[in-house]
Design an enzyme around this catalytic site. Structure first.
Site, PDB file in Angstrom:
ATOM      1  N   GLU A  76       0.817  -1.214   0.000  1.00  0.00           N
ATOM      2  CA  GLU A  76       0.000   0.000   0.000  1.00  0.00           C
ATOM      3  C   GLU A  76       0.848   1.262   0.000  1.00  0.00           C
ATOM      4  OE1 GLU A  76      -2.848  -2.019   3.392  1.00  0.00           O
ATOM      5  OE2 GLU A  76      -1.691  -0.230   3.826  1.00  0.00           O
ATOM      6  N   CYS A 110       2.960   8.335   1.712  1.00  0.00           N
ATOM      7  CA  CYS A 110       3.438   7.328   2.660  1.00  0.00           C
ATOM      8  C   CYS A 110       3.686   6.033   1.877  1.00  0.00           C
ATOM      9  CB  CYS A 110       2.348   7.144   3.712  1.00  0.00           C
ATOM     10  SG  CYS A 110       2.689   5.839   4.869  1.00  0.00           S
ATOM     11  N   CYS A 128       5.580  -7.505   7.245  1.00  0.00           N
ATOM     12  CA  CYS A 128       6.655  -7.062   8.144  1.00  0.00           C
ATOM     13  C   CYS A 128       6.955  -8.190   9.114  1.00  0.00           C
ATOM     14  CB  CYS A 128       6.234  -5.816   8.908  1.00  0.00           C
ATOM     15  SG  CYS A 128       7.553  -5.162   9.957  1.00  0.00           S
ATOM     16  N   CYS A 167       4.910  -6.343  15.698  1.00  0.00           N
ATOM     17  CA  CYS A 167       4.426  -5.433  16.749  1.00  0.00           C
ATOM     18  C   CYS A 167       2.946  -5.754  17.011  1.00  0.00           C
ATOM     19  CB  CYS A 167       4.592  -3.979  16.330  1.00  0.00           C
ATOM     20  SG  CYS A 167       6.316  -3.575  16.002  1.00  0.00           S
ATOM     21  N   CYS A 180      -0.086  -3.593  15.500  1.00  0.00           N
ATOM     22  CA  CYS A 180       0.001  -3.203  14.093  1.00  0.00           C
ATOM     23  C   CYS A 180      -0.552  -4.293  13.181  1.00  0.00           C
ATOM     24  CB  CYS A 180       1.468  -2.918  13.755  1.00  0.00           C
ATOM     25  SG  CYS A 180       1.778  -2.686  11.997  1.00  0.00           S
ATOM     26  N   CYS A 222      -1.554   1.811   8.517  1.00  0.00           N
ATOM     27  CA  CYS A 222      -0.587   0.774   8.195  1.00  0.00           C
ATOM     28  C   CYS A 222      -1.155  -0.655   8.039  1.00  0.00           C
ATOM     29  CB  CYS A 222       0.422   0.825   9.347  1.00  0.00           C
ATOM     30  SG  CYS A 222       1.806  -0.235   9.243  1.00  0.00           S
TER      31      CYS A 222
HETATM   32  N1  SAH Z   1       7.973  -0.155  10.530  1.00  0.00           N
HETATM   33  C1  SAH Z   1       8.124   1.242  10.668  1.00  0.00           C
HETATM   34  C2  SAH Z   1       7.331   2.051   9.658  1.00  0.00           C
HETATM   35  C3  SAH Z   1       5.954   1.558   9.316  1.00  0.00           C
HETATM   36  S1  SAH Z   1       4.758   1.649  10.608  1.00  0.00           S
HETATM   37  C4  SAH Z   1       7.774   1.666  12.081  1.00  0.00           C
HETATM   38  O1  SAH Z   1       7.213   0.871  12.820  1.00  0.00           O
HETATM   39  O2  SAH Z   1       8.113   2.782  12.443  1.00  0.00           O
HETATM   40  C5  SAH Z   1       4.346   3.365  10.560  1.00  0.00           C
HETATM   41  C6  SAH Z   1       3.780   3.897  11.853  1.00  0.00           C
HETATM   42  O3  SAH Z   1       2.448   3.403  12.066  1.00  0.00           O
HETATM   43  C7  SAH Z   1       4.588   3.495  13.084  1.00  0.00           C
HETATM   44  O4  SAH Z   1       4.878   4.618  13.874  1.00  0.00           O
HETATM   45  C8  SAH Z   1       3.660   2.537  13.765  1.00  0.00           C
HETATM   46  O5  SAH Z   1       3.909   2.495  15.124  1.00  0.00           O
HETATM   47  C9  SAH Z   1       2.296   3.098  13.440  1.00  0.00           C
HETATM   48  N2  SAH Z   1       1.185   2.165  13.637  1.00  0.00           N
HETATM   49  C10 SAH Z   1       1.146   0.864  13.333  1.00  0.00           C
HETATM   50  N3  SAH Z   1      -0.047   0.331  13.669  1.00  0.00           N
HETATM   51  C11 SAH Z   1      -0.779   1.336  14.197  1.00  0.00           C
HETATM   52  C12 SAH Z   1      -2.109   1.415  14.727  1.00  0.00           C
HETATM   53  N4  SAH Z   1      -2.899   0.351  14.775  1.00  0.00           N
HETATM   54  N5  SAH Z   1      -2.538   2.604  15.185  1.00  0.00           N
HETATM   55  C13 SAH Z   1      -1.732   3.695  15.122  1.00  0.00           C
HETATM   56  N6  SAH Z   1      -0.483   3.687  14.644  1.00  0.00           N
HETATM   57  C14 SAH Z   1      -0.002   2.508  14.186  1.00  0.00           C
HETATM   58 FE1  SF4 Z   2       6.417  -3.617  11.266  1.00  0.00          FE
HETATM   59 FE2  SF4 Z   2       4.086  -2.568  12.010  1.00  0.00          FE
HETATM   60 FE3  SF4 Z   2       6.032  -2.894  13.802  1.00  0.00          FE
HETATM   61 FE4  SF4 Z   2       6.276  -1.009  11.905  1.00  0.00          FE
HETATM   62  S1  SF4 Z   2       4.749  -1.069  13.526  1.00  0.00           S
HETATM   63  S2  SF4 Z   2       7.813  -2.490  12.571  1.00  0.00           S
HETATM   64  S3  SF4 Z   2       5.248  -2.052  10.184  1.00  0.00           S
HETATM   65  S4  SF4 Z   2       4.979  -4.538  12.700  1.00  0.00           S
END
Ligand code: SAH
Ligand code: SF4
Length: 366
Positions: free
Chosen positions: A98, A111, A118, A122, A125, A341
């Site tokens: 995306e 973005c 990934c 996390c 996410c 994301c």
């Molecule tokens: N992997 C990298 C970049 C992609 S994620 C990272 O983690 O920084 C981009 C951003 O989206 C990150 O700051 C992540 O913490 C945030 N993010 C992911 N899932 C989310 C959610 N459910 N609600 C709000 N922010 C989220």
């Molecule tokens: Fe990967 Fe989502 Fe964690 Fe970013 S926030 S590192 S995209 S799992």
């Protein structure tokens, strides 16, 4: 076969000149053809080599034998009521990634994704839950910009002013392709380094690599907790690169000069929004002159977590402000189109992507 051809978008701007220059010499073509080709690549109008219409047909055919210019196909475009639009791209092997275009008063921010899925897992996410498919090539990263730029122009939108690596994937886990893509976006397409932000969950070796770059690319660090134990529950990578090590790497990033760090802090109700955490976060941020973005958690299908209440977010922010830390509350954009994301891909993949979750929310391997 496409596989043994060189993808023009995966070559950095210098490599493009060298590789194409060698090829032109071999073909006994004049050297200025390399400029013409670079114009097509970075001007962004040609979707493929045959469309580079000021090159002689014979040369285009010969180029097509050795090189390829690949843009992803549009699988789906969703438009939000707030002007945000999201592309789901289909890559050559069918993987889906995306990118999101976010217009604000004076900017158009793109973005982009750096991986299909990934591997970081996390827990808050959607991309993390969907698992890792593969790295994107430099060309696949750059192509999201190239194709989005053309799409935005056709829609009558302004030019893309900023790029953030905040789509799917952990950019610094894919350093080779990401580093090349940064060079191409900056030197090839002329996007200012300070308008490009790499977001990482804390991949220390990658942060150190980025610190060594002469350009002032911005760094966003997804912190989400100033407490290592709590951070481990949100971000498994915390075990491998714990906060003290991450902070040290960020000091090195700052010491490299002229660069700026932003902390991203996703606010999850009753999980990481205690004002006592804000005080500890303030100490970390102040030590690094980092700016803090507070982002209301965007609910995902895998956990029953909720965003912190606006009031809770404001009191958290006040603690930061009272300690002199620059901070902003980021409005969620494009919520009606799942612009956060990884969510659209997960939906498009259907049930396949849904992991089995046991009582305490951990993923089971079966
Ligand atoms: N992997 C990298 C970049 C992609 S994620 C990272 O983690 O920084 C981009 C951003 O989206 C990150 O700051 C992540 O913490 C945030 N993010 C992911 N899932 C989310 C959610 N459910 N609600 C709000 N922010 C989220
Ligand atoms: Fe990967 Fe989502 Fe964690 Fe970013 S926030 S590192 S995209 S799992």
């Amino acid at each position: 076969m496409r596989d043994d051809k060189t993808d023009l978008l995966s070559l950095g701007p210098v490599a493009l000149r060298t590789v194409v220059g060698d090829f032109l010499r071999e073909q006994k073509e004049p050297a200025y053809r390399a400029d013409q080709l670079a114009k097509w690549v970075y001007g962004g109008e040609a979707r493929n080599i045959p469309q580079m219409t000021d090159l002689p047909r014979g040369l285009r055919d010969a180029l097509g034998e050795r090189f390829v210019l690949i843009e992803p196909e549009i699988e789906q475009v969703s438009r939000s009521e707030d002007g945000t639009s999201k592309h789901l791209w289909r890559l050559v092997d069918g993987e889906l990634v995306e990118s999101v275009l976010i217009p604000t008063r004076d900017r158009l921010t793109l973005c982009i994704s750096s991986q299909a899925g990934c591997a970081m897992g996390c827990t808050f996410c959607a991309t993390g839950w969907s698992g890792f498919a593969r790295h994107l090539s430099a060309g696949e990263i750059v192509a999201q910009y190239r194709a989005s730029r053309r799409w935005a122009a056709a829609e009558g939108q302004r030019a893309i002013s900023n790029i953030v690596y905040m789509g799917m994937g952990e950019p610094l886990s894919n350093p080779a392709a990401v580093m090349t893509s940064l060079t191409t976006l900056n030197q090839g397409y002329g996007v200012g380094a300070r308008r490009i932000t790499v977001s990482t969950v804390g991949v220390v070796p990658g942060i150190l690599k980025l610190a060594q770059r002469p350009e002032q690319f911005r760094l966003a660090v997804s912190l989400h907790s100033p407490d290592s134990e709590l951070r481990q529950k949100l971000i498994p990578l915390e075990k491998r690169h714990p906060l003290p090590e991450l902070i040290e790497a960020l000091r090195a990033f700052n010491a490299a000069g002229g660069k700026r760090i932003t902390f991203e802090y996703t606010m999850i109700r009753d999980v990481n929004d205690d004002p006592a955490l804000a005080a500890r976060l303030a100490a970390l941020a102040a030590g690094l002159q980092a700016f803090v973005n507070l982002i209301p958690f965007n609910p995902i299908p895998y956990r029953d977590w909720q965003p912190s209440t606006p009031q809770r977010i404001r009191s958290f922010q006040k603690v930061l402000q009272d300690r002199g830390v620059g901070t902003a509350i980021r409005e969620p954009r494009g919520q009606d189109i799942d612009a956060a994301c990884g969510q659209l891909r997960t939906r498009a993949m259907g049930e396949k992507a849904l992991p089995v979750v046991d009582g305490d929310g951990r993923r089971r391997s079966d």
